[in-house]
Design an enzyme around this catalytic site. Structure first.
Site, PDB file in Angstrom:
ATOM      1  N   GLY A  46      -4.022   3.692   1.797  1.00 21.77           N
ATOM      2  CA  GLY A  46      -5.612   3.283   1.479  1.00 21.77           C
ATOM      3  C   GLY A  46      -5.187   3.011  -0.031  1.00 21.77           C
ATOM      4  N   ASP A 105     -14.400  10.906  -0.172  1.00 18.51           N
ATOM      5  CA  ASP A 105     -16.125  11.316   0.640  1.00 18.51           C
ATOM      6  C   ASP A 105     -16.211  12.556   0.209  1.00 18.51           C
ATOM      7  OD1 ASP A 105     -17.953  11.000   2.283  1.00 18.51           O
ATOM      8  OD2 ASP A 105     -16.513  10.764   4.356  1.00 18.51           O
TER       9      ASP A 105
HETATM   10  P1  IMP Z   1     -11.998  13.391   2.487  1.00 19.06           P
HETATM   11  O1  IMP Z   1     -12.861  12.985   0.725  1.00 19.06           O
HETATM   12  O2  IMP Z   1     -11.801  14.463   2.368  1.00 19.06           O
HETATM   13  O3  IMP Z   1     -13.601  13.142   2.700  1.00 19.06           O
HETATM   14  O4  IMP Z   1     -11.197  11.866   2.794  1.00 19.06           O
HETATM   15  C1  IMP Z   1     -11.292  10.560   1.977  1.00 19.06           C
HETATM   16  C2  IMP Z   1     -10.308  10.149   3.415  1.00 19.06           C
HETATM   17  O5  IMP Z   1     -11.055   9.481   4.328  1.00 19.06           O
HETATM   18  C3  IMP Z   1     -10.319   8.237   1.834  1.00 19.06           C
HETATM   19  O6  IMP Z   1      -9.193   8.566   1.316  1.00 19.06           O
HETATM   20  C4  IMP Z   1     -10.053   7.944   3.572  1.00 19.06           C
HETATM   21  O7  IMP Z   1      -8.660   7.826   4.146  1.00 19.06           O
HETATM   22  C5  IMP Z   1     -10.749   8.194   4.119  1.00 19.06           C
HETATM   23  N1  IMP Z   1     -12.516   7.291   4.330  1.00 19.06           N
HETATM   24  C6  IMP Z   1     -13.513   8.303   3.588  1.00 19.06           C
HETATM   25  N2  IMP Z   1     -14.802   7.468   3.961  1.00 19.06           N
HETATM   26  C7  IMP Z   1     -14.693   5.950   3.882  1.00 19.06           C
HETATM   27  C8  IMP Z   1     -14.482   4.921   3.759  1.00 19.06           C
HETATM   28  O8  IMP Z   1     -15.952   4.564   4.053  1.00 19.06           O
HETATM   29  N3  IMP Z   1     -14.043   3.683   5.232  1.00 19.06           N
HETATM   30  C9  IMP Z   1     -12.912   3.795   5.418  1.00 19.06           C
HETATM   31  N4  IMP Z   1     -12.499   5.159   5.004  1.00 19.06           N
HETATM   32  C10 IMP Z   1     -11.760   6.177   4.390  1.00 19.06           C
HETATM   33 MG    MG Z   2      -6.918   7.988   1.316  1.00 18.86          MG
END
Ligand code: IMP
Ligand code: MG
Length: 181
Positions: A46, A105
């Site tokens: 990403g 997120d």
């Molecule tokens: P977290 O912070 O551990 O929940 O994970 C974050 C990861 O989830 C990011 O690096 C993205 O790969 C994926 N992600 C979370 N929200 C989105 C979104 O709105 N679009 C695309 N990928 C997302």
């Molecule tokens: Mg990511």
């Protein structure tokens, strides 16, 4: 039908808005790390666009490396249990590390990653993320550089995917509900 732009319900940040914010963050980072250029660690896949554009706004001779991680968990929520798919090629002992991420997120992936890099002897580990969702505020995670705070919607483009697609959109947008329902 194969035009991906028609799958976007609306644009949140266009090319110009992203470029302007990257320039601000790049200037800030250049000033904060003036004494010792950091090792930028991009989180695949990403962060590829952020890394490419942000790095060119930094005036210091930074180094770049990459990691790929996957969080175990069902569906779209991350569990906090992280597996390293591709590890760093550089030794980070005594280095200032700046993690470059696309979006935070829950924050679980990044808090795990920061701890992991600190235990390897990094001098400091800071985080730069293009986007941050409100959930991230609930976790004890200090993010030094944030591009934009956004609503808890699923966004795509500029590196961010839905089922591995749309990473090449030049802007950040919200996917039409009809695409995934
Ligand atoms: P977290 O912070 O551990 O929940 O994970 C974050 C990861 O989830 C990011 O690096 C993205 O790969 C994926 N992600 C979370 N929200 C989105 C979104 O709105 N679009 C695309 N990928 C997302
Ligand atoms: Mg990511």
């Amino acid at each position: 039908m194969s035009d991906m732009h028609s799958d976007v319900s609306h644009i949140l940040f266009d090319k110009e808005a992203i470029a302007a914010r990257m320039a601000e963050l790049g200037a800030q980072i250049s000033s904060d790390y003036a004494d010792e250029p950091p090792l930028l660690v991009g989180v695949l896949k990403g962060a590829i666009m952020v890394m490419a554009d942000l790095a060119r706004e930094i005036t210091l001779p930074v180094e770049m490396d990459w990691m790929a991680v996957s969080s175990y968990g069902s569906g779209t929520k991350s569990s906090g249990v992280v597996r390293i798919l591709k590890d760093l090629g550089e030794d980070i002992t005594d280095r200032h590390v700046l993690i470059v991420e696309d979006i935070i997120d829950s924050g679980l992936t990044l808090s795990w990653l920061r701890e992991n890099l600190l235990t390897r002897g990094a001098k400091s580990v800071e985080i730069c993320t293009l986007l941050r969702k409100p959930e991230a505020a609930k976790v004890e995670i200090d993010v030094r550089y944030v591009g934009f705070d956004i609503d808890p919607e699923f966004v795509i483009g500029y590196g961010l995917d839905y089922a591995e697609r749309y990473r090449n959109l030049p802007y950040i947008g919200v996917l039409k509900e009809s695409v995934y329902s």
